[in-house]
Design a protein around this motif. Structure first.
Motif, PDB file in Angstrom:
ATOM      1  N   PHE A   7       0.830  -1.199   0.000  1.00 50.77           N
ATOM      2  CA  PHE A   7       0.000   0.000   0.000  1.00 50.77           C
ATOM      3  C   PHE A   7       0.866   1.250   0.000  1.00 50.77           C
ATOM      4  O   PHE A   7       1.886   1.316   0.694  1.00 50.77           O
ATOM      5  CB  PHE A   7      -0.894  -0.018   1.237  1.00 50.77           C
ATOM      6  CG  PHE A   7      -1.599   1.284   1.504  1.00 50.77           C
ATOM      7  CD1 PHE A   7      -1.100   2.175   2.441  1.00 50.77           C
ATOM      8  CD2 PHE A   7      -2.747   1.608   0.811  1.00 50.77           C
ATOM      9  CE1 PHE A   7      -1.738   3.377   2.701  1.00 50.77           C
ATOM     10  CE2 PHE A   7      -3.398   2.817   1.054  1.00 50.77           C
ATOM     11  CZ  PHE A   7      -2.891   3.691   2.000  1.00 50.77           C
ATOM     12  N   VAL A   8       0.443   2.272  -0.761  1.00 50.82           N
ATOM     13  CA  VAL A   8       1.138   3.551  -0.782  1.00 50.82           C
ATOM     14  C   VAL A   8       0.227   4.672  -0.278  1.00 50.82           C
ATOM     15  O   VAL A   8       0.593   5.417   0.631  1.00 50.82           O
ATOM     16  CB  VAL A   8       1.638   3.902  -2.200  1.00 50.82           C
ATOM     17  CG1 VAL A   8       2.274   5.298  -2.210  1.00 50.82           C
ATOM     18  CG2 VAL A   8       2.620   2.861  -2.701  1.00 50.82           C
ATOM     19  N   ALA A   9      -0.952   4.811  -0.877  1.00 53.02           N
ATOM     20  CA  ALA A   9      -1.816   5.924  -0.513  1.00 53.02           C
ATOM     21  C   ALA A   9      -3.253   5.604  -0.897  1.00 53.02           C
ATOM     22  O   ALA A   9      -3.496   4.811  -1.811  1.00 53.02           O
ATOM     23  CB  ALA A   9      -1.369   7.209  -1.202  1.00 53.02           C
ATOM     24  N   ALA A  10      -4.199   6.237  -0.204  1.00 49.92           N
ATOM     25  CA  ALA A  10      -5.611   6.029  -0.491  1.00 49.92           C
ATOM     26  C   ALA A  10      -6.373   7.327  -0.284  1.00 49.92           C
ATOM     27  O   ALA A  10      -5.935   8.217   0.467  1.00 49.92           O
ATOM     28  CB  ALA A  10      -6.186   4.927   0.393  1.00 49.92           C
ATOM     29  N   ILE A  11      -7.541   7.399  -0.935  1.00 56.23           N
ATOM     30  CA  ILE A  11      -8.355   8.602  -0.859  1.00 56.23           C
ATOM     31  C   ILE A  11      -9.826   8.209  -0.958  1.00 56.23           C
ATOM     32  O   ILE A  11     -10.172   7.242  -1.639  1.00 56.23           O
ATOM     33  CB  ILE A  11      -7.955   9.590  -1.988  1.00 56.23           C
ATOM     34  CG1 ILE A  11      -8.619  10.950  -1.794  1.00 56.23           C
ATOM     35  CG2 ILE A  11      -8.268   9.000  -3.362  1.00 56.23           C
ATOM     36  CD1 ILE A  11      -8.012  12.037  -2.695  1.00 56.23           C
ATOM     37  N   ASN A  12     -10.689   8.949  -0.274  1.00 56.57           N
ATOM     38  CA  ASN A  12     -12.113   8.643  -0.352  1.00 56.57           C
ATOM     39  C   ASN A  12     -12.736   9.350  -1.546  1.00 56.57           C
ATOM     40  O   ASN A  12     -12.066  10.099  -2.267  1.00 56.57           O
ATOM     41  CB  ASN A  12     -12.822   9.010   0.954  1.00 56.57           C
ATOM     42  CG  ASN A  12     -12.887  10.529   1.184  1.00 56.57           C
ATOM     43  OD1 ASN A  12     -12.078  11.271   0.662  1.00 56.57           O
ATOM     44  ND2 ASN A  12     -13.859  10.951   1.973  1.00 56.57           N
ATOM     45  N   TRP A  13     -14.023   9.117  -1.789  1.00 57.98           N
ATOM     46  CA  TRP A  13     -14.696   9.648  -2.966  1.00 57.98           C
ATOM     47  C   TRP A  13     -14.620  11.172  -3.023  1.00 57.98           C
ATOM     48  O   TRP A  13     -14.331  11.738  -4.075  1.00 57.98           O
ATOM     49  CB  TRP A  13     -16.161   9.204  -2.972  1.00 57.98           C
ATOM     50  CG  TRP A  13     -17.005   9.936  -3.964  1.00 57.98           C
ATOM     51  CD1 TRP A  13     -17.946  10.875  -3.699  1.00 57.98           C
ATOM     52  CD2 TRP A  13     -16.958   9.825  -5.386  1.00 57.98           C
ATOM     53  NE1 TRP A  13     -18.503  11.340  -4.861  1.00 57.98           N
ATOM     54  CE2 TRP A  13     -17.918  10.715  -5.908  1.00 57.98           C
ATOM     55  CE3 TRP A  13     -16.201   9.054  -6.278  1.00 57.98           C
ATOM     56  CZ2 TRP A  13     -18.147  10.843  -7.284  1.00 57.98           C
ATOM     57  CZ3 TRP A  13     -16.436   9.178  -7.640  1.00 57.98           C
ATOM     58  CH2 TRP A  13     -17.391  10.066  -8.121  1.00 57.98           C
ATOM     59  N   ALA A  14     -14.899  11.813  -1.920  1.00 53.46           N
ATOM     60  CA  ALA A  14     -14.934  13.278  -1.908  1.00 53.46           C
ATOM     61  C   ALA A  14     -13.550  13.905  -1.934  1.00 53.46           C
ATOM     62  O   ALA A  14     -13.425  15.113  -2.160  1.00 53.46           O
ATOM     63  CB  ALA A  14     -15.690  13.764  -0.672  1.00 53.46           C
ATOM     64  N   GLY A  15     -12.540  13.106  -1.671  1.00 53.71           N
ATOM     65  CA  GLY A  15     -11.192  13.655  -1.595  1.00 53.71           C
ATOM     66  C   GLY A  15     -10.901  14.337  -0.282  1.00 53.71           C
ATOM     67  O   GLY A  15      -9.881  15.005  -0.128  1.00 53.71           O
ATOM     68  N   SER A  16     -11.797  14.166   0.677  1.00 60.86           N
ATOM     69  CA  SER A  16     -11.659  14.847   1.958  1.00 60.86           C
ATOM     70  C   SER A  16     -10.827  14.062   2.963  1.00 60.86           C
ATOM     71  O   SER A  16     -10.378  14.620   3.965  1.00 60.86           O
ATOM     72  CB  SER A  16     -13.047  15.108   2.558  1.00 60.86           C
ATOM     73  OG  SER A  16     -13.763  13.897   2.695  1.00 60.86           O
ATOM     74  N   ILE A  17     -10.632  12.775   2.686  1.00 64.65           N
ATOM     75  CA  ILE A  17      -9.846  11.926   3.583  1.00 64.65           C
ATOM     76  C   ILE A  17      -8.767  11.229   2.768  1.00 64.65           C
ATOM     77  O   ILE A  17      -9.053  10.603   1.750  1.00 64.65           O
ATOM     78  CB  ILE A  17     -10.715  10.864   4.275  1.00 64.65           C
ATOM     79  CG1 ILE A  17     -11.874  11.518   5.035  1.00 64.65           C
ATOM     80  CG2 ILE A  17      -9.863  10.019   5.227  1.00 64.65           C
ATOM     81  CD1 ILE A  17     -12.873  10.523   5.598  1.00 64.65           C
ATOM     82  N   THR A  18      -7.531  11.376   3.204  1.00 63.90           N
ATOM     83  CA  THR A  18      -6.422  10.687   2.550  1.00 63.90           C
ATOM     84  C   THR A  18      -5.572   9.992   3.598  1.00 63.90           C
ATOM     85  O   THR A  18      -5.595  10.356   4.783  1.00 63.90           O
ATOM     86  CB  THR A  18      -5.540  11.655   1.748  1.00 63.90           C
ATOM     87  OG1 THR A  18      -4.954  12.622   2.645  1.00 63.90           O
ATOM     88  CG2 THR A  18      -6.332  12.386   0.678  1.00 63.90           C
TER      89      THR A  18
END
Length: 123
Positions: free
Chosen positions: A46-57
């Motif tokens: 795993f490197v990075a993740a983001i939610n649909w709204a882009g509000s949580i990374t």
């Protein structure tokens, strides 16, 4: 069906920067997206993740402070900005999309994968 195509990989010297982009097409969801990588002789991580709204990374500890994930839902793209690159960042980088919402950190939570783009960091 969802298709993911990565771009932006290449060869860079240590300390340099690259920006990876993932173009998403096909059916989309209010979904989580992420980036993973596989270094030579190692398992995909795993490197990075983001939610649909882009509000949580969320980014892995190994890249924290150097990598940033972002998305533009109007353009259907997810980017990974990589700064202060190190030789140990050398890997094939994969974009992934989940059918699940929220933010996802595990490989098994992702349903669609790109073909990968090579990033090589020279010392």
């Amino acid at each position: 069906q969802v298709q993911l195509v990565e771009s932006g990989g290449g060869l860079v010297q240590a300390g340099g920067s690259l920006r990876l982009s993932c173009a998403v097409s096909g059916r989309t969801f209010n979904n989580a997206q992420g980036w993973f990588r596989r270094a030579p002789g190692k398992e995909r991580e795993f490197v990075a993740a983001i939610n649909w709204a882009g509000s949580i990374t969320y980014v892995a500890d190994s890249v924290k402070g150097r990598f940033t994930i972002s998305r533009d839902n109007a353009k259907n793209t997810v980017d990974l900005q990589m700064n202060s690159l190190k030789p140990e960042d050398t890997a094939v980088y994969y974009c992934a999309a989940s059918t699940r919402g929220g933010i996802r950190l595990r490989e098994y939570e992702y349903d669609y994968w790109g073909q990968g783009t090579q990033v090589t960091v020279s010392s």
